[in-house]
Write a protein that holds these residues in place. Structure first.
Motif, PDB file in Angstrom:
ATOM      1  N   GLN A 134      10.216  -4.326   5.405  1.00  0.00           N
ATOM      2  CA  GLN A 134       8.988  -5.038   5.066  1.00  0.00           C
ATOM      3  C   GLN A 134       8.905  -5.329   3.572  1.00  0.00           C
ATOM      4  O   GLN A 134       8.041  -6.089   3.125  1.00  0.00           O
ATOM      5  CB  GLN A 134       7.757  -4.227   5.508  1.00  0.00           C
TER       6      GLN A 134
ATOM      7  N   THR B  43       3.758  -9.201   1.109  1.00  0.00           N
ATOM      8  CA  THR B  43       4.266  -7.844   1.178  1.00  0.00           C
ATOM      9  C   THR B  43       4.689  -7.431  -0.220  1.00  0.00           C
ATOM     10  O   THR B  43       3.990  -7.718  -1.176  1.00  0.00           O
ATOM     11  CB  THR B  43       5.402  -7.725   2.201  1.00  0.00           C
TER      12      THR B  43
ATOM     13  N   TRP C  96      11.717 -10.397   3.371  1.00  0.00           N
ATOM     14  CA  TRP C  96      10.860  -9.483   4.107  1.00  0.00           C
ATOM     15  C   TRP C  96      10.768  -9.888   5.571  1.00  0.00           C
ATOM     16  O   TRP C  96      10.874 -11.061   5.917  1.00  0.00           O
ATOM     17  CB  TRP C  96       9.444  -9.504   3.537  1.00  0.00           C
TER      18      TRP C  96
ATOM     19  N   LEU D 283       5.031   0.538   7.025  1.00  0.00           N
ATOM     20  CA  LEU D 283       5.799  -0.380   7.849  1.00  0.00           C
ATOM     21  C   LEU D 283       5.071  -0.658   9.164  1.00  0.00           C
ATOM     22  O   LEU D 283       5.002  -1.803   9.622  1.00  0.00           O
ATOM     23  CB  LEU D 283       7.189   0.203   8.114  1.00  0.00           C
TER      24      LEU D 283
ATOM     25  N   VAL E 209       2.341  -3.262   8.759  1.00  0.00           N
ATOM     26  CA  VAL E 209       2.857  -4.626   8.676  1.00  0.00           C
ATOM     27  C   VAL E 209       3.270  -5.120  10.051  1.00  0.00           C
ATOM     28  O   VAL E 209       2.977  -6.262  10.438  1.00  0.00           O
ATOM     29  CB  VAL E 209       4.039  -4.700   7.688  1.00  0.00           C
TER      30      VAL E 209
ATOM     31  N   SER F   9       8.201 -10.224   7.209  1.00  0.00           N
ATOM     32  CA  SER F   9       7.056 -11.115   7.387  1.00  0.00           C
ATOM     33  C   SER F   9       7.221 -12.449   6.676  1.00  0.00           C
ATOM     34  O   SER F   9       6.338 -13.300   6.743  1.00  0.00           O
ATOM     35  CB  SER F   9       5.781 -10.435   6.873  1.00  0.00           C
TER      36      SER F   9
ATOM     37  N   TYR G   8      11.151  -6.406  16.166  1.00  0.00           N
ATOM     38  CA  TYR G   8      10.096  -5.594  15.575  1.00  0.00           C
ATOM     39  C   TYR G   8       8.900  -5.347  16.489  1.00  0.00           C
ATOM     40  O   TYR G   8       8.114  -4.434  16.229  1.00  0.00           O
ATOM     41  CB  TYR G   8       9.615  -6.242  14.278  1.00  0.00           C
TER      42      TYR G   8
END
Length: 609
Positions: free
Chosen positions: A54, A416, A439, A149, A152, A441, A171
């Motif tokens: 992340q 992040t 990342w 983590l 996120v 995200s 994920y």
């Protein structure tokens, strides 16, 4: 005696500090194997890609400063530039006035892994197969999911399910994000690293030496299966923070054409120390400008301006605003940056005279060399109304601001963070490294590779004529900002932090505790932290909170009241909520090595002996 939450480590063999214990231990294992600080840093950096997905990844970027005994510190720039097809016109044609903060359009050429490979080949002693061991084990056997983590993953799971199925499969399988304490495995990433190990082994079997075998790994990344997978994936449109699906601009031609390179540091002297930073393509010189400005403030560091006082904190916040305003007006990957003037003592003194008794609510870039500044569009987006208006320091309001700056939302608008790693070995070699980007995200996972691309292009502007205007082959101005300090020409301190725009705020505060009060590393890391969010964020959508400063509650009510009396809009956070500093040091006279690590977030760790 000063009591800290953790001991400051001391020894003579080697020291490592990292934002995650797995990175710290992976690096220390290389020192124990007989490797040097570079071998250790590469191992730690690769392990952090797997342990903190992340915060960073193989498809991200890297800035690094290292120093060998008897040599000047050097920068390794592994911040990839904009692809050949990335131009203002290309984005305008898509109807965009900002580079999206997520997705494929914002991908610069990925530099992090290439940077580690370059440093290993040129200054390390071990093979890729050796330094990637810990990272490979994490990918194959799993990393325990931390609370950070897990937060996120939970926030991103709906976006993964709707728009990025390859990320969802890894994920949030079945739409369920991995919970705290579960083991997160990444078999595709493990396969990628095994493919690179095979490239090295095949070259070695043909009689190639260590450097030649590492060159084969680089070719596999840029022109082999990795580059091919990146090129193919970028051709498929995916949702980004603009709310629309777009394909990427990055191609295999971009990957084949670019390599990381070395540069001189930029530096200034401050009261017996020399602080070294990356160049004006980064925000690093903003730290140096703060040193120049504050060194010119009468009585700075003493009396009513002593560290820990309201006067000191006010002066630092105002110097920060001035330095970051210059960053937004003047910094970029451009030959037109007035670097010498920006770092001159006379310009620092000129800027220092702007610091008054009250907080400025304006953005005030200077005119170095008599040149008129030009700012990009700094429209305020998302002002923090709760600070300085009603409910000053109200916990819920502060928490909302912190989350807005730290966690992605369900639509994939990411914010992040980063990782950091410092190493010093028994021979005196020192490394300060700040990898970031890629990342989980930021962009959808490339299924064949197990990692996403970065989104660093979001830091470039789509306004023509600025030092940081987006252009093919130009590096977007990065927030990544490692630090290294020397005394008498010897490297004595390596330090750094995640934090985006806050990196060159938390780091100067740490340094002032060291340089002005003689604090130890751990003591300075744990000191109550604060920062300004007055200037627009470097990250999409570039929101600002004019006049707002955030401070940990431990800073004390007297300081908070003093800042508010001076006009600062102060938001008070939890006692241990700001900063993620790492640091190592070396005494050239005794050879004594030290290390400290940040307790906030419960992942940072130092190790050594």
């Amino acid at each position: 005696m000063v009591f800290t939450t953790r001991p400051e480590l001391a020894g003579t063999f080697g020291m490592v500090s990292a934002t995650h214990w797995i990175g710290a231990q992976a690096a220390m294992a290389m020192l124990e194997r007989g490797g040097n600080a570079v071998d250790a840093a590469v191992a730690g950096g690769l392990a952090l890609q797997a342990a903190e997905p992340q915060q960073n990844g193989p498809g991200g970027d890297l800035t690094l400063i290292f120093a060998k005994p008897g040599s000047q510190p050097r920068v390794l720039c592994a911040q990839g530039p904009a692809p050949e097809r990335a131009s203002v016109a290309a984005f305008r044609k898509l109807g965009l006035d900002q580079v999206p903060g997520t997705g494929l359009l914002a991908a610069a050429i990925p530099g992090a892994t290439l940077g580690w490979l370059t440093l290993l080949a040129d200054h390390g002693t071990l093979k890729f197969a050796e330094v990637v061991e810990a990272a490979l084990r994490v990918a194959e056997h799993g990393v325990p999911v931390t609370a950070r983590l897990a937060a996120v993953l939970e926030r991103m799971a709906p976006h993964f399910v709707r728009h990025w199925p390859s990320s969802g499969a890894l994920y949030a399988p079945g739409g369920q994000p991995h919970p705290v304490g579960s083991l997160l495995k990444n078999p595709a990433l493990a396969a990628t690293w095994r493919g690179l190990i095979e490239a090295e082994a095949s070259a070695s079997a043909r009689g190639a030496g260590r450097r030649e075998a590492l060159a084969a790994v680089v070719r596999e990344w840029t022109e082999g299966f990795v580059g091919a997978a990146i090129d193919a994936f970028c051709r498929t449109p995916h949702r980004d923070s603009s709310g629309t699906d777009h394909s990427g601009l990055l191609t295999s031609r971009d990957l084949a054409a670019w390599r990381p390179h070395y540069e001189d540091t930029v530096s200034v002297d401050f009261r017996g120390w020399t602080v070294h930073k990356c160049g004006f393509w980064s925000q690093g010189p903003a730290f140096l400008q703060q040193l120049r400005i504050l060194d010119a403030v009468p009585g700075f560091g003493e009396g009513r301006l002593a560290p820990g006082s309201a006067g000191f904190t006010h002066a630092v916040l105002e110097a920060t605003k001035l330095a970051l305003a210059d960053r937004d007006a003047w910094y970029g990957d451009s030959p037109d940056v007035p670097a010498e003037e920006l770092l001159s003592p006379s310009y620092g003194a000129e800027r220092a005279r702007l610091i008054g008794e009250t907080a400025s609510l304006e953005v005030r870039p200077g005119s170095p060399g008599g040149r008129a500044p030009r700012l990009p569009d700094l429209t305020v987006r998302g002002e923090f109304e709760a600070a300085g208006v009603n409910g000053l320091g109200e916990p819920n309001a502060v928490r909302a601001l912190l989350e807005a700056n730290a966690l992605p939302d369900a639509e994939g608008r990411a914010r992040t963070d980063t990782v950091h790693l410092d190493v010093v070995d028994r021979w005196g070699m020192m490394v300060s490294a700040t990898p970031s980007g890629g990342w989980l995200s930021s962009s959808p996972v490339i299924p064949e590779l197990g990692f996403p691309l970065g989104t660093r292009l979001q830091m470039a502007w789509l306004e023509e004529g600025l030092p940081n205007t987006l252009a093919p082959g130009r590096r977007p101005r990065t927030t990544l900002s490692p630090s290294l300090a020397t005394r008498g020409g010897e490297a004595v301190l390596a330090f750094g932090s995640p934090g985006g725009d806050q990196q060159d705020q938390w780091q100067p505060h740490f340094f002032f505790d060291i340089a002005l009060t003689g604090a130890g590393l751990q003591e300075a890391i744990e000191a109550p932290a604060f920062h300004s969010v007055h200037l627009p964020s470097s990250f999409y959508p570039h929101e600002a909170q004019p006049g707002v400063a955030l401070a940990e509650g431990r800073i004390g009510q007297e300081v908070i009241d003093g800042l508010r009396a001076r006009g600062h809009r102060v938001g008070v956070t939890g006692n241990w909520q700001i900063g993620r500093l790492c640091a190592v040091s070396r005494d050239p006279e005794t050879g004594l090595l030290r290390a400290g690590a940040n307790p906030r977030g419960m992942t940072g760790y130092a190790v050594g002996r």
